[in-house]
Design an enzyme around this catalytic site. Structure first.
Site, short mmCIF file in Angstrom:
data_model
loop_
_atom_site.label_atom_id
_atom_site.label_comp_id
_atom_site.label_asym_id
_atom_site.label_seq_id
_atom_site.Cartn_x
_atom_site.Cartn_y
_atom_site.Cartn_z
N ASP A 104 0.84 -1.20 0.00
CA ASP A 104 0.00 0.00 0.00
C ASP A 104 0.88 1.25 0.00
O ASP A 104 0.60 2.21 -0.71
CB ASP A 104 -0.99 0.02 1.17
CG ASP A 104 -0.31 -0.12 2.52
OD1 ASP A 104 0.82 -0.65 2.59
OD2 ASP A 104 -0.90 0.30 3.53
N ASP A 107 7.31 3.94 2.79
CA ASP A 107 7.54 5.12 3.62
C ASP A 107 9.06 5.20 3.87
O ASP A 107 9.81 5.73 3.04
CB ASP A 107 6.73 4.89 4.90
CG ASP A 107 6.49 6.13 5.72
OD1 ASP A 107 7.36 6.99 5.74
OD2 ASP A 107 5.44 6.23 6.35
N LYS A 135 6.11 7.76 -0.17
CA LYS A 135 6.47 9.04 0.46
C LYS A 135 7.98 9.20 0.36
O LYS A 135 8.71 8.80 1.27
CB LYS A 135 6.10 9.00 1.96
CG LYS A 135 4.66 9.25 2.28
CD LYS A 135 4.52 9.31 3.80
CE LYS A 135 3.11 9.44 4.25
NZ LYS A 135 2.98 9.30 5.72
N PHE A 156 0.16 12.37 7.26
CA PHE A 156 -0.40 11.12 7.77
C PHE A 156 -1.71 10.83 7.05
O PHE A 156 -2.68 11.55 7.21
CB PHE A 156 -0.62 11.18 9.29
CG PHE A 156 -0.94 9.83 9.84
CD1 PHE A 156 0.07 8.95 10.16
CD2 PHE A 156 -2.26 9.42 9.97
CE1 PHE A 156 -0.23 7.67 10.62
CE2 PHE A 156 -2.57 8.14 10.43
CZ PHE A 156 -1.54 7.27 10.75
N VAL A 157 -1.70 9.78 6.24
CA VAL A 157 -2.86 9.49 5.40
C VAL A 157 -3.55 8.19 5.83
O VAL A 157 -2.90 7.27 6.34
CB VAL A 157 -2.47 9.39 3.92
CG1 VAL A 157 -2.15 10.76 3.35
CG2 VAL A 157 -1.30 8.43 3.70
C1 PRP Z 1 2.82 -0.25 6.74
C2 PRP Z 1 2.57 -0.39 5.24
C3 PRP Z 1 3.87 -0.90 4.69
C4 PRP Z 1 4.90 -0.28 5.65
C5 PRP Z 1 5.57 0.88 4.97
O1 PRP Z 1 2.61 -1.47 7.36
O2 PRP Z 1 1.52 -1.30 4.98
O3 PRP Z 1 3.96 -2.30 4.73
O4 PRP Z 1 4.17 0.16 6.81
O5 PRP Z 1 6.42 1.55 5.85
P1 PRP Z 1 8.02 1.57 5.73
O6 PRP Z 1 8.36 1.87 4.30
O7 PRP Z 1 8.40 2.71 6.65
O8 PRP Z 1 8.53 0.26 6.19
P2 PRP Z 1 2.35 -1.67 8.94
O9 PRP Z 1 3.58 -2.22 9.57
O10 PRP Z 1 1.79 -0.39 9.52
O11 PRP Z 1 1.25 -2.79 8.97
P3 PRP Z 1 -0.22 -2.84 8.28
O12 PRP Z 1 0.02 -3.11 6.81
O13 PRP Z 1 -0.89 -3.96 8.98
O14 PRP Z 1 -0.90 -1.50 8.50
#
Ligand code: PRP
Length: 184
Positions: A104, A107, A135, A156-157
């Site tokens: 998704d 970051d 991002k 923050f989205v």
């Molecule tokens: C979120 C998102 C990505 C990751 C991106 O997952 O789904 O997998 O963070 O961030 P990064 O580039 O800083 O690593 P999260 O760990 O929040 O779990 P989720 O998918 O269950 O929301």
């Protein structure tokens, strides 16, 4: 008429349902062209990519298989802990397969970097990444995104799979909440 449940909470819609739909079709068309004659495994990274993955695969005009992997670096926190944990592995054996990882959001890049290292060691025939969002201002580690939906600023989205404390994933658009600066 009754208001929608999210109306008092959403400050701004950053990317509308229509924009998302058009982008998903565009990405799916590119993937369909690039993988013509192949039978890729399209892997959704849970939980955030669930919605995007489900929409994307239904627009890809190929005979493909799907699987899911679950990792977490954020937990219920809004700041990355910097440590990525594998919560649920794939069922598919990847050796010799054309793997498309669907995220998704990229970051810091830590999750994607962890996943590409983990999965490329299993010797897929190829590995490409498709992410709904990126991002770039938040990057801590360089990662390649082969198919990207939208670049967004460091805000923050929520919505379209992305959460705030596990809520808002079911919003059909990408939004910023009123108290966006409380989220870290
Ligand atoms: C979120 C998102 C990505 C990751 C991106 O997952 O789904 O997998 O963070 O961030 P990064 O580039 O800083 O690593 P999260 O760990 O929040 O779990 P989720 O998918 O269950 O929301």
């Amino acid at each position: 008429m009754e208001n929608d449940w999210w109306e008092s909470k959403v400050k701004e819609i950053l990317i509308s349902e229509n924009q998302i739909e058009a982008k998903v079709t565009e990405l799916a068309d590119r993937i369909s062209d690039d993988y013509r004659g192949l039978n890729p495994v399209v892997v959704g990274v849970m939980r955030g990519a669930a919605i995007f993955h489900a929409d994307l695969i239904r627009q890809i005009n190929l005979d493909l298989s799907i699987d899911y992997i679950s990792v977490s670096s954020y937990g219920d926190d809004t700041q990355s802990s910097g440590e990525v944990q594998l919560l649920k592995d794939l069922k598919t054996a990847l050796e010799g397969q054309h793997l498309i990882l669907v995220e998704d959001i990229v970051d810091t890049g830590l999750t994607l970097s962890f996943l590409t290292r983990l999965l490329s060691a299993r010797q897929p025939a190829s590995l490409k990444v498709c992410s709904f969002l990126s991002k770039p201002d938040c990057r801590k580690i360089d990662v390649d995104i082969d198919y990207l939906g939208f670049e967004i600023p460091d805000r923050f989205v929520v919505g379209y799979g992305l959460d705030y404390r596990q809520n808002y994933r079911n919003l059909p658009f990408l939004a910023v909440l009123h108290d966006e600066n409380d989220h870290g």
